[in-house]
Every structure is written in structure tokens, then in C-alpha cells.
Design an enzyme around this catalytic site. Structure first.
Site, PDB file in Angstrom:
ATOM      1  N   LEU A 353       0.809  -1.213   0.000  1.00 38.22           N
ATOM      2  CA  LEU A 353       0.000   0.000   0.000  1.00 38.22           C
ATOM      3  C   LEU A 353       0.844   1.267   0.000  1.00 38.22           C
ATOM      4  CD1 LEU A 353      -2.726  -0.992   2.609  1.00 38.22           C
ATOM      5  CD2 LEU A 353      -2.604  -1.529   0.169  1.00 38.22           C
ATOM      6  N   CYS A 354       0.261   2.329  -0.528  1.00 36.46           N
ATOM      7  CA  CYS A 354       0.948   3.623  -0.597  1.00 36.46           C
ATOM      8  C   CYS A 354       0.636   4.453   0.645  1.00 36.46           C
ATOM      9  CB  CYS A 354       0.520   4.374  -1.859  1.00 36.46           C
ATOM     10  SG  CYS A 354       0.894   3.488  -3.384  1.00 36.46           S
ATOM     11  N   THR A 355       0.987   3.926   1.803  1.00 32.13           N
ATOM     12  CA  THR A 355       0.799   4.640   3.056  1.00 32.13           C
ATOM     13  C   THR A 355       1.802   4.127   4.076  1.00 32.13           C
ATOM     14  OG1 THR A 355      -0.700   4.992   4.933  1.00 32.13           O
ATOM     15  CG2 THR A 355      -1.037   2.993   3.647  1.00 32.13           C
ATOM     16  N   LEU A 393      -6.720   0.607  -2.217  1.00 31.81           N
ATOM     17  CA  LEU A 393      -6.060   0.347  -3.502  1.00 31.81           C
ATOM     18  C   LEU A 393      -6.770  -0.743  -4.306  1.00 31.81           C
ATOM     19  CD1 LEU A 393      -2.224   0.700  -2.918  1.00 31.81           C
ATOM     20  CD2 LEU A 393      -3.957   2.431  -3.289  1.00 31.81           C
TER      21      LEU A 393
END
Length: 440
Positions: A353-355, A393
Site C-alpha cells: 500500500l501507498c501509506t 487500492l
């Protein structure tokens, strides 16, 4: 890194019961949850054989509502506690009868209340006087009678619970003083019968004395309430909240000491109230140790002095391990045959994930990893996919598989691209009158 005491378990670093994780990964792909049928039955039978025989048990589907798991649990003689219409229908599909089910939770919809009345479930556990009135209206419209229980937010609390649910301002239940007053006005609800009370003080309790103290206080409250009624309570739900250890320095709940402390309290209460059943509801304690989350290492990289193992499943599949409820590390191991690596290393275990919150293991000491290695997060049978942001996502739900000896049964298909997109196809909305009730 502290070594975690796994106690006796059917889940090992190489296999779950008689099936290796490598075979599972090659067969269904990762990430996935695997559950041991043997571990599930073992933990449940140990609970039932150790605790006082007067206690009746309900399984809280919120911990893991997979129909196949609910079926295994119900076959052991356990009823169901549900908190949504879907959980209610799941319990029925899993074999539970309506008389084995209680419905708990704030903000129940009219359709949920109507379904409960239609089925005649064991009890609707009401969480406000407004909800009680809506339940009366539903029962009156159908000409049926329905049993209910008050969920009480008592004047006492449990400070030894990891997560306190009552005894303080909460959206759960009705304050004790309000319930006591309402007992004088039960004639306002001619289609309803007060069957019991429900008190849930907290969860993840690992100390026997906390469970014992909670039960003593709840039974005292039950006696106070029953003294004001013209009929005995059918049941008293003492909650539960029994915990399991997730990280180092936590100890398993001493079940023998818990049972020994509860026995005289329960014996005395049953002697005074022979027609009242005692219920303990449990979720985490029953299913947590039976489950493992399995994910594959996709990449390994170093950043400013720390090493990251980036996997194909992270907090989107296992929000609990990422800190939604618990921030310290769950027990985590590299899965498969013993590693040939001579050295161990501390890894930050993340998902795709982009976090920066996508962290399911913080500085976990493991043998040197390689891309393609399998990572297992143990004690993951409770609050895994059910409490995770699976749509972040657009990855969707992970697969779930039940292991029984050398047999693997897929009990949830993973969400794939076509399914995710199909749910988003535009459809015209049939608008209703602005005066139509929005409560469903």
C-alpha cells in the site's frame, strides 16, 4: 526481539496440521488466511471442559463471520451472537436455529429488527429506549411477541480490560439508572418480554481476577434487577472478553484459575435463580489461535538504516496487525523449511500500500529473507479480514482456507479484478418519495 511462547498449537512454521504452507501458496496464491479445524475444536473444547458446566457459550461472529468456521463452532454446541443482518443470515446458514441467536449492537435498522421478530430469535439486545420502542412497533405490526434483553452500561467498570466497553460514556447499552427506571414501565411494550440482561465490560482480558470481578458485579446487578420483576430472567449474559496473548511479555489467561474463581459465584447464583441461564459470549478466544495470515515477500530494500520486506498482503488484509486495535507485533515467523541463512536480521514487514501505516511487523527478527519467502502472522483467526480496509487500492478480500488434517477447503474466494469492477457498474436509482423513511 523476544521469543514468543506459542504454547501447543496445530500451526507450525512449516505446516498447518498436515498441509504445508508452500503447497497452499502454490495452490491458491497469496495472501490468504488459513484456519486449523483441529486448533479451533481444541481451544473450544478446552474452554467448555474447564469452565463451570452451568455456563452456556455464544460465539461472537464479529471476530470472524466466515460461514464454515461458524458451522464448525456451532457443531460443538455453541450458539451465536450477531450484530448485523448479514451475520444473522450467516448464523442461520451455518446451522444455528433462531432460538440459539441473540442480536446485539447499537443502531439496529428497522429491517434488522423486523427480521428478528419474524424469526423469533432468542433475544434482541436493545441498546436504547428508542430502539426498544421501535422493536415494540415492529412486533405490534406483525402481531407477534418478541423476547428482548437490556444491554446495560453499568455504574461499575473493568479497568483491567485492554479495551473498556462499558462503565464509562459509551454508545453501547443503556445506563444502569435508566434501565432500573424503565423496569417500572414495561407495560408500555405489550408485544415484548424482558428475557434477560447483557453486560459487556471489555475485551482482551488476560487476568483471571478481572473476569471473576466482572462476573461478581454483573450477577449482583442481575439479582437487583430480578428483584424488581414479577418473573425470573431467562438469562444473564455476563459478556466475556477473554483474551489471548499477541506479543512478548503477555501471558495466556489462566483458564483453570478463572474457572475456580467463577464456580462459587455461579453455584450461588444458580441456587437462588434456578430458572436463569448464564451465558458467556466469546469471539477472539475461540478463533484467534486457529488462524494464520500468509503473505509472500515481493521485494527487500534498505532505507536509512532499516531493512524492509515488502509483501503482497499488508494492512489491507490484516488491519489488526497494523495497529487498528493492537500496535505491538503479533507473533511472526518465516514459513517453510529451516533457512540456510547464517544470520538473522530485523525487518520492517509491510504490504503493497501507498501509506506509511502499512506496517504489519516492526523490527521483527527473522532469518535473512529472500524474495519469494513466505511470512506467517500467527494468532490471526480473529479480526483479520473482518476488521481490515480490504478495499484500499482496490485489492479486495484475501482468500480463506480451512485445513482439516490433510484436507484443504477454500472457504472464501479472493476478490479479483472482474468482481471489483462489476460492483461499480452504473445503474439508475429508482428515487422514492422524500417522505419515505431512510432507516432500513
Amino acid at each position: 526481539m523476544h521469543q514468543f511462547n506459542f504454547e501447543t498449537t496445530a500451526l507450525h512454521a512449516q505446516q498447518i496440521e498436515e498441509v504445508t504452507y508452500l503447497r497452499l501458496a502454490k495452490s491458491i496464491g497469496t495472501p490468504f488466511y488459513a484456519y486449523s479445524c483441529a486448533q479451533l475444536k481444541h481451544d473450544l473444547q478446552k474452554l467448555m471442559s474447564t469452565m463451570p458446566e452451568e455456563l452456556n457459550f455464544l460465539y461472537s461472529l464479529k471476530a470472524n463471520p466466515n460461514m464454515s468456521l461458524v458451522n464448525v463452532i456451532h457443531q460443538q454446541g455453541v450458539g451465536c451472537e450477531v450484530c448485523s443482518l448479514t451475520e444473522l443470515e450467516t448464523a442461520l446458514c451455518a446451522g444455528a436455529s433462531a432460538r440459539d441467536i441473540i442480536f446485539v449492537g447499537p443502531g439496529k435498522s428497522d429491517s434488522e429488527l423486523a427480521r428478528c421478530v419474524d424469526l423469533g430469535i432468542k433475544a434482541v439486545v436493545v441498546e436504547s429506549l428508542g430502539e426498544l420502542q421501535r422493536l415494540e412497533t415492529m412486533a405490534a405490526q406483525t402481531g407477534k411477541s418478541q423476547a428482548f434483553a437490556f444491554r446495560i452500561n453499568p455504574n461499575f467498570t473493568s479497568e483491567k480490560a485492554r479495551l473498556v466497553m462499558s462503565g464509562k460514556p459509551r454508545q453501547f447499552g443503556i445506563d444502569e439508572d435508566v434501565v432500573i427506571n424503565a423496569l417500572n414501565h414495561l407495560d408500555r411494550y405489550p408485544h415484548l418480554t424482558l428475557a434477560g440482561i447483557h453486560v459487556y465490560l471489555g475485551t482482551r482480558i488476560l487476568l483471571a481476577e478481572a473476569v471473576i470481578d466482572n462476573t461478581r458485579n454483573i450477577l449482583s446487578l442481575a439479582e437487583h434487577i430480578e428483584a424488581k420483576l414479577s418473573h425470573p430472567l431467562s438469562f444473564v449474559d455476563i459478556g466475556g472478553g477473554l483474551g489471548i496473548p499477541y506479543y512478548p511479555k503477555e501471558q495466556f489467561l489462566d483458564l483453570d484459575a478463572t474457572a475456580q474463581g467463577l464456580a462459587p459465584l455461579i453455584t450461588q447464583f444458580q441456587a437462588n435463580h434456578p430458572d436463569t441461564r448464564l451465558i458467556m459470549e466469546l469471539g477472539r478466544y475461540i478463533v484467534a489461535r486457529a488462524g494464520i495470515f500468509v503473505t509472500t515477500v515481493r521485494d527487500i530494500k534498505s532505507s536509512k538504516g532499516k531493512t524492509f520486506a515488502i509483501c503482497d498482503g499488508g494492512s489491507n488484509c490484516h488491519g489488526a496487525a497494523a495497529g487498528i486495535a493492537i500496535r505491538k507485533n503479533f507473533p511472526i515467523k518465516r514459513l517453510g523449511a529451516a533457512s540456510d541463512a547464517e544470520h538473522s536480521e530485523d525487518y520492517m514487514i509491510t504490504g503493497p500500500l501507498c501509506t506509511p501505516t502499512d506496517l504489519i511487523g516492526n523490527a521483527v527478527t527473522l532469518p535473512q529473507l529472500q524474495v519469494g519467502d513466505l511470512i506467517g502472522v500467527f494468532h490471526s483467526g480473529a479480526y483479520g479480514p473482518t476488521a481490515s480496509p480490504v478495499n484500499f487500492l482496490s485489492f479486495g478480500q484475501p482468500a480463506e482456507v480451512l485445513i482439516d488434517g490433510d484436507t484443504a477447503i477454500q472457504i472464501r474466494q479472493p476478490e479479483h479484478l472482474k468482481h471489483v469492477l462489476a460492483q461499480q457498474l452504473p445503474m439508475p436509482v429508482q428515487l422514492v418519495s422524500a417522505t419515505h423513511s431512510a432507516v432500513k
